[in-house]
Design a protein around this motif. Sequence first.
Motif, PDB file in Angstrom:
ATOM      1  N   LEU A   2       0.824  -1.199   0.000  1.00 44.32           N
ATOM      2  CA  LEU A   2       0.000   0.000   0.000  1.00 44.32           C
ATOM      3  C   LEU A   2       0.864   1.258   0.000  1.00 44.32           C
ATOM      4  O   LEU A   2       1.900   1.316   0.659  1.00 44.32           O
ATOM      5  N   SER A   3       0.412   2.268  -0.743  1.00 45.19           N
ATOM      6  CA  SER A   3       1.113   3.550  -0.720  1.00 45.19           C
ATOM      7  C   SER A   3       0.822   4.265   0.594  1.00 45.19           C
ATOM      8  O   SER A   3      -0.107   3.906   1.331  1.00 45.19           O
ATOM      9  N   ARG A   4       1.597   5.282   0.904  1.00 48.87           N
ATOM     10  CA  ARG A   4       1.366   6.034   2.136  1.00 48.87           C
ATOM     11  C   ARG A   4      -0.007   6.694   2.131  1.00 48.87           C
ATOM     12  O   ARG A   4      -0.685   6.751   3.155  1.00 48.87           O
ATOM     13  N   THR A   5      -0.406   7.184   0.960  1.00 53.07           N
ATOM     14  CA  THR A   5      -1.717   7.829   0.862  1.00 53.07           C
ATOM     15  C   THR A   5      -2.839   6.844   1.133  1.00 53.07           C
ATOM     16  O   THR A   5      -3.799   7.142   1.855  1.00 53.07           O
ATOM     17  N   GLN A   6      -2.735   5.629   0.548  1.00 52.24           N
ATOM     18  CA  GLN A   6      -3.754   4.608   0.781  1.00 52.24           C
ATOM     19  C   GLN A   6      -3.818   4.217   2.253  1.00 52.24           C
ATOM     20  O   GLN A   6      -4.906   4.085   2.828  1.00 52.24           O
ATOM     21  N   ALA A   7      -2.654   4.018   2.856  1.00 56.22           N
ATOM     22  CA  ALA A   7      -2.610   3.623   4.268  1.00 56.22           C
ATOM     23  C   ALA A   7      -3.204   4.704   5.162  1.00 56.22           C
ATOM     24  O   ALA A   7      -3.969   4.409   6.092  1.00 56.22           O
ATOM     25  N   LEU A   8      -2.870   5.975   4.869  1.00 51.62           N
ATOM     26  CA  LEU A   8      -3.391   7.078   5.665  1.00 51.62           C
ATOM     27  C   LEU A   8      -4.894   7.216   5.486  1.00 51.62           C
ATOM     28  O   LEU A   8      -5.641   7.455   6.457  1.00 51.62           O
ATOM     29  N   SER A   9      -5.367   7.046   4.250  1.00 52.06           N
ATOM     30  CA  SER A   9      -6.797   7.131   3.973  1.00 52.06           C
ATOM     31  C   SER A   9      -7.563   6.042   4.732  1.00 52.06           C
ATOM     32  O   SER A   9      -8.621   6.303   5.323  1.00 52.06           O
ATOM     33  N   LEU A  10      -7.014   4.824   4.729  1.00 51.90           N
ATOM     34  CA  LEU A  10      -7.636   3.727   5.456  1.00 51.90           C
ATOM     35  C   LEU A  10      -7.676   4.006   6.952  1.00 51.90           C
ATOM     36  O   LEU A  10      -8.678   3.774   7.622  1.00 51.90           O
TER      37      LEU A  10
END
Length: 311
Positions: free
Chosen positions: A123-131
């Motif tokens: 997962l990208s950092r953006t995806q992880a943060l969004s989750l």
Amino acid sequence: MKHQTPIVTVSLLVLSIFSWGSVFPVSKLVLGQMTENSLVVWRFSIAALCLVICLLVKRQHWPRLSIKQYAWLLLLSIAGVGGFNLLLFTGVKHTAATNGALVMALSPLVTALMVAALSRKWLSRTQALSLAIGLSGVLLVITNGSWQALAQFQFNQGDLTIIAAMLLWSVYTTASQKVAGWLPLLPFTLVSMLAGDAFILAFNATQGDIHPVTELLSLPLQGIMAVIYIGVFGTVVGYVFFLNAVQRLGSATAALFFNLIPVCAALTAVIMGQNVTAVQVGGMAIVLCGLMLPQLLKLLRPGTAVQPCQS
């Protein structure tokens, strides 16, 4: 749905999630007078009938599939529709509603991890943060702002059953993207409904004390209308538009919107005259921020056009 912009896809996805979220308060009108197993039978039976009518009106030809493809499709549908609903309702009987909601709130994260593992891309950092942001908003709504509820959370047999249901749903969501390559949306949804219905009917036959027809006929008009709503909007609209988003945005991105289900349930409660607390409103705002984060970051990057996320 051949020519569809990302905005239309996301709008239909939100409508799908709202349809699913609205099922929770609407089902309260029925479950006091009908067993949950009978409600699931009517849910999928009504949905299957609607989909058959849609296919006949559109004159859509049934695709030719191999025996292997049919076997894979039936297995996926039985597990992701029939098995999921059976395990979910069984688990809810043996655990607190808060525990069940907490477990199901992990579905977007599990789906994203499954997609990442299959694609061998983390997962990208953006995806992880969004989750993380979306999950925190869901937890805020579910616990009503009392984080002590998380500290006191303990697994029991009902929780473990709902975990199994959540895993089946994540598998169904992830695998649905692959099925799109050889089976159109409406036939896929119809097979899912029929397989799920057959699975629940077979399970009901082993119970011996479940009578869907008698229970439906004994409902008042308001209850019958609620059952029809759950079958049409809470099932047909929900599944068709969700699977459409899975095909176009990717399973991980579509699963993110699963976090909106508690939000939509709360909004439906307001429409039905029930109260919504300030904590719930705050949780809704956090969930929406989490979902919008990837697109907001893209807008902040100069010269970057906004494109749908791919899993």
